[in-house]
Design an enzyme around this catalytic site. Structure first.
Site, PDB file in Angstrom:
ATOM      1  N   LEU A  33     106.715-120.657  51.268  1.00  0.00           N
ATOM      2  CA  LEU A  33     106.662-121.792  50.356  1.00  0.00           C
ATOM      3  C   LEU A  33     107.867-121.836  49.437  1.00  0.00           C
ATOM      4  O   LEU A  33     108.247-122.909  48.962  1.00  0.00           O
ATOM      5  CB  LEU A  33     105.381-121.734  49.511  1.00  0.00           C
ATOM      6  CG  LEU A  33     104.071-121.978  50.260  1.00  0.00           C
ATOM      7  CD1 LEU A  33     102.889-121.705  49.345  1.00  0.00           C
ATOM      8  CD2 LEU A  33     104.015-123.397  50.794  1.00  0.00           C
ATOM      9  N   GLY A  34     108.457-120.684  49.157  1.00  0.00           N
ATOM     10  CA  GLY A  34     109.608-120.681  48.266  1.00  0.00           C
ATOM     11  C   GLY A  34     109.993-119.281  47.869  1.00  0.00           C
ATOM     12  O   GLY A  34     109.337-118.289  48.207  1.00  0.00           O
ATOM     13  N   MET A  84     110.720-113.795  40.715  1.00  0.00           N
ATOM     14  CA  MET A  84     109.770-112.694  40.810  1.00  0.00           C
ATOM     15  C   MET A  84     109.586-112.210  42.244  1.00  0.00           C
ATOM     16  O   MET A  84     109.272-111.044  42.480  1.00  0.00           O
ATOM     17  CB  MET A  84     108.434-113.142  40.231  1.00  0.00           C
ATOM     18  CG  MET A  84     107.398-112.050  40.081  1.00  0.00           C
ATOM     19  SD  MET A  84     105.920-112.709  39.262  1.00  0.00           S
ATOM     20  CE  MET A  84     104.818-111.314  39.431  1.00  0.00           C
ATOM     21  N   GLY A  85     109.767-113.097  43.215  1.00  0.00           N
ATOM     22  CA  GLY A  85     109.592-112.684  44.597  1.00  0.00           C
ATOM     23  C   GLY A  85     109.482-113.859  45.530  1.00  0.00           C
ATOM     24  O   GLY A  85     109.874-114.978  45.205  1.00  0.00           O
ATOM     25  N   VAL A 101     107.140-116.418  47.886  1.00  0.00           N
ATOM     26  CA  VAL A 101     105.807-117.001  47.925  1.00  0.00           C
ATOM     27  C   VAL A 101     105.528-117.486  49.343  1.00  0.00           C
ATOM     28  O   VAL A 101     106.320-118.236  49.923  1.00  0.00           O
ATOM     29  CB  VAL A 101     105.670-118.175  46.933  1.00  0.00           C
ATOM     30  CG1 VAL A 101     104.228-118.700  46.941  1.00  0.00           C
ATOM     31  CG2 VAL A 101     106.047-117.724  45.523  1.00  0.00           C
ATOM     32  N   LYS A 120     102.119-114.396  46.445  1.00  0.00           N
ATOM     33  CA  LYS A 120     103.423-114.015  45.926  1.00  0.00           C
ATOM     34  C   LYS A 120     103.618-112.519  46.122  1.00  0.00           C
ATOM     35  O   LYS A 120     102.846-111.698  45.610  1.00  0.00           O
ATOM     36  CB  LYS A 120     103.550-114.375  44.448  1.00  0.00           C
ATOM     37  CG  LYS A 120     104.898-113.986  43.838  1.00  0.00           C
ATOM     38  CD  LYS A 120     104.999-114.413  42.377  1.00  0.00           C
ATOM     39  CE  LYS A 120     105.139-115.901  42.258  1.00  0.00           C
ATOM     40  NZ  LYS A 120     105.399-116.326  40.852  1.00  0.00           N
ATOM     41  N   ASP A 165     105.876-120.688  29.685  1.00  0.00           N
ATOM     42  CA  ASP A 165     106.813-121.378  30.578  1.00  0.00           C
ATOM     43  C   ASP A 165     106.186-122.663  31.123  1.00  0.00           C
ATOM     44  O   ASP A 165     106.157-122.901  32.335  1.00  0.00           O
ATOM     45  CB  ASP A 165     107.238-120.467  31.726  1.00  0.00           C
ATOM     46  CG  ASP A 165     108.531-120.944  32.402  1.00  0.00           C
ATOM     47  OD1 ASP A 165     109.295-121.707  31.762  1.00  0.00           O
ATOM     48  OD2 ASP A 165     108.791-120.554  33.549  1.00  0.00           O
TER      49      ASP A 165
END
Length: 749
Positions: free
Chosen positions: A24-25, A29-30, A32, A46, A140
């Site tokens: 997905l992306g 952070m990592g 997904v 994730k 955020d």
């Protein structure tokens, strides 16, 4: 699949018992992933970066935050449903939401209407109330962390959320959040003062952005945005007056002056009318969400992307791939000259549907970065039917456009062209359209090049929100331009008559024009040329219409009537080159020597029966009687335009045995321009590439300066600005000689 990219070598096949379906992306952070549980449910999983996994302090924070996020229960939050902070590489799972982010929606489709923004704000305030009640601060809240679902928004990503009052995630002097959407206390890295009012400030920025399309503290560079956030008032241009008091309150510099989430909900409820029957989102977002949902549900389980490795090795490879993806495009690309033959492949036409997959020009990597994204444009063409000369010319023009794009060193993506031949048959054309619609890699279609089954094709592409850009579809089909996904980059009959009216009325200054109405010969009763000339007589003079009753009727009587009326000019209103040739011969027999004009179809070429060049049947059959005729067209001769001579040279070098672009190979340069127009609007709003519907919206809003004409759309109606694309040809010496744009011809010929 739109929104999901294929797994890469080194990606795991499953995480936490969930089978991975695609990516997905990639974020800070990592990675997904989209995953399916054994029960069939879809999740976003994730997997954190390896460097975080080896940091003991990170694992402590990760455990605390996932446990806190799992306690949240608001309908408008995307909660953590599962996590394993103790795994070799920690991961967390949340429900999958197929809707686009608010950032992508505004970027692709423009600001949301006020009723949508009020509905979104009410629900996000409710979500933040739940976050704050749990003793958390999101920190955020931004458009990229808000997903738009059919029933309402969803707030996501608690990757930097923390318990209120704790400072574990905030190093000294470190700004946590997204510039342009964070509070002044965050911009100044004053972590001790960051609390629920900080999320309220961010929510105010989000609502202002959603309703106006503008960031209230945007200053281009990060430092400038941070400065404006701390020291300057917000720019709320474009915000409805009814929302200004609330947004100014949310954006107060002093946290204590900001409303709480309950006050925000109360303010937004005032004036919030019941949602329309079609839901809270404006068109075309519901259709986009439905498209994504159905496509995701149909995803098969992929084959494992790489041989099984030890967990540590696989995790390292995943993280390395994610880092490479985040870095972006290669630093150096090989340049390829426009027209390079080896990069363009060889066309195959004839039996069956033909698919061409063209190699990318200059797509080789240096090996130090990941390859560029590659987007596919389809060409729907008649390559072996009656109008194959038009289709083949457009195929060549499109190939040159792909080569040109892929040779640019600073391009953000590569293009690929897939060509399907409908052979001018309506049933085959429908099957071609279905194949393009089903191919999720195709982001737009150039064509069709002919008219077979055009209305049905427009409907099929429209239902899929797949942009259909045509440069040669018959102008009488232009009323279909009201469809969202149809782009006809040529004049319709109403506009093309301007070429006749200007020449006859302004250049020739005739006060008596005759029209030979031969529409019955080809069944073109809806063709508007005759009616328009009658409504707007050249030079305000007289117009006589001589109607031919049937296709079997001769043209001599009409020719004599034109001569006897002493008209100074005659317009042949028909689409058959052979009938036009008969008209020319009849006019010569009766001795008419005035100006003679015809429309574009009269000049359409006849394909060669073997390897010879196409011919112009009007010139061939009329012979000397064609001498002096003028034709109004929507295609140019690129060799005779200063702006397109390089194209003509490259075309000749690449296709030395093909007819030159122009009358015997019409619409080649127009196809070139159209493909680059599509390319100019392709932007990826996510890791998965451009959405079809967002590309449709961008196309309608875009302007592109083509080699032969600007491609632009009226801001009020969305219609193509057609006047710039009308040209005049003069038939002399057995050839069609290009005179230029009709507005540039100032002297009679």
């Amino acid at each position: 699949m739109s929104g999901v990219r294929s797994l890469r070598p080194g990606d795991p096949a499953e995480i936490g018992g969930r089978t991975l379906l695609g990516r997905l992306g990639v974020g800070g952070m990592g990675v997904v992933y989209l995953a399916r549980s054994p029960g069939g449910g879809l999740s976003a999983v994730k997997l954190v970066r390896v460097e975080h996994a080896t940091d003991p302090a990170f694992r402590v924070r990760f455990r605390r935050e996932t446990e806190a996020a799992a306690r949240l229960s608001s309908r408008w939050l995307v909660p953590v449903t599962d996590a394993d902070p103790e795994a070799a590489v920690p991961w967390l799972a949340t429900p999958f939401v197929p809707g686009p982010s608010l950032a992508a929606a505004v970027d692709d489709h423009g600001p949301l209407p006020e009723h949508s923004v009020r509905a979104m704000g009410l629900r996000l305030a409710e979500a933040l109330a739940d976050v704050h009640a749990a003793g958390l601060v999101h920190r955020d809240v931004k458009p990229g962390n808000i997903l738009l679902a059919l029933d309402g928004p969803r707030l996501i990503d608690f990757g930097i959320a923390r318990a209120d009052g704790l400072t574990a995630l905030t190093a000294s002097g470190l700004v946590i959040g997204s510039p342009g959407f964070l509070a002044p206390e965050q911009a100044q890295a004053r972590s001790a003062t960051v609390g629920p009012p900080s999320d309220v400030f961010s929510l105010g920025c989000v609502l202002a952005y959603a309703v106006s399309g503008r960031r209230p503290f945007d200053a281009g560079a990060v430092a400038g945005s941070l400065f404006r956030t701390v020291h300057e008032e917000p720019d709320l241009t474009g915000t409805p007056a009814s929302l200004l008091p609330l947004l100014r309150g949310c954006l107060a510099k002093d946290p204590e002056q900001r409303p709480d989430t309950a006050a925000i909900r109360e303010a937004l409820a005032v004036g919030h009318s019941p949602e329309p029957e079609h839901g809270w989102l404006p068109t075309p977002l519901p259709g986009l969400i439905a498209e994504r949902t159905s496509a995701v549900l149909a995803l098969p389980v992929p084959e494992p992307p790489a041989p099984e490795t030890e967990p540590g090795e696989r995790a390292t490879e995943v993280a390395a791939t994610a880092d490479a993806t985040a870095r972006g495009r290669p630093s150096r690309r090989r340049m390829v000259r426009l027209g390079l033959g080896a990069a363009l492949g060889t066309s195959m036409t004839g039996g069956g549907l033909v698919a061409l997959r063209l190699a990318e020009s200059g797509a080789a990597d240096d090996g130090d970065r990941t390859p560029l994204p590659r987007y596919t444009i389809g060409l729907h063409a008649d390559l072996s039917g009656e109008l194959r000369s038009l289709g083949q010319a457009q195929e060549r023009g499109a190939r040159l456009a792909v080569a040109h794009h892929n040779a640019a060193e600073d391009r953000p993506f590569d293009l690929r062209l897939t060509v399907l031949d409908d052979r001018g048959d309506a049933d085959r054309a429908a099957r071609v359209a279905d194949r393009f619609v089903a191919n999720r890699e195709v982001v737009a279609v150039l064509g069709p090049t002919g008219e077979s089954g055009f209305a049905d094709l427009a409907k099929r592409y429209e239902q899929a929100l797949l942009p259909m850009v045509t440069v040669s579809a018959p102008p009488r089909l232009a009323p279909l331009a009201a469809r969202q996904a149809l782009f006809q980059l040529r004049a319709n009959e109403t506009d093309s008559v301007s070429g006749f009216l200007r020449y006859l009325g302004t250049v020739l200054r005739t006060t008596h024009t005759a029209v030979i109405d031969d529409r019955a010969a080809t069944g073109d009763e809806d063709w508007g040329l005759v009616e328009r000339i009658k409504q707007v007589p050249p030079a305000g003079g007289r117009v006589d219409v001589h109607r031919i009753a049937t296709a079997k009727a001769g043209l001599d009587n009409a020719a004599r009537a034109v001569r006897d009326s002493e008209a100074r000019a005659v317009v042949y209103a028909g689409t058959s080159p052979s009938r036009a040739a008969q008209c020319a011969l009849a006019l010569r027999r009766v001795g008419f020597d005035g100006t003679r004009m015809a429309a574009e179809p009269v000049l359409y070429p006849r394909p060669a029966d073997s390897d010879g060049a196409p011919t112009l049947p009007f010139l061939e059959e009329a012979g000397d009687a064609a001498e002096g005729w003028l034709c109004v067209t929507t295609y140019a001769d690129p060799s005779r335009l200063r702006t397109s001579r390089r194209f003509a040279t490259a075309y000749a070098e690449r296709f030395p045995d093909a007819p030159a672009p122009g009358p015997t190979a019409p619409f080649a340069v127009e196809s070139y321009d159209a493909l680059l127009f599509i390319a100019s609007t392709l932007r990826s709003s996510s890791d998965s590439g451009p959405e079809r519907s967002s590309t449709t919206t961008r196309l309608r809003r875009s302007r592109y300066d083509g080699l032969v004409k600007p491609i632009d759309f009226a801001s009020d109606t969305g219609d193509f600005e057609r006047a710039a694309g009308l040209f005049l040809y003069h038939l002399e010496g057995g050839e069609a000689v290009f005179l230029g744009n009709y507005r540039d011809v100032s002297e009679p010929v």
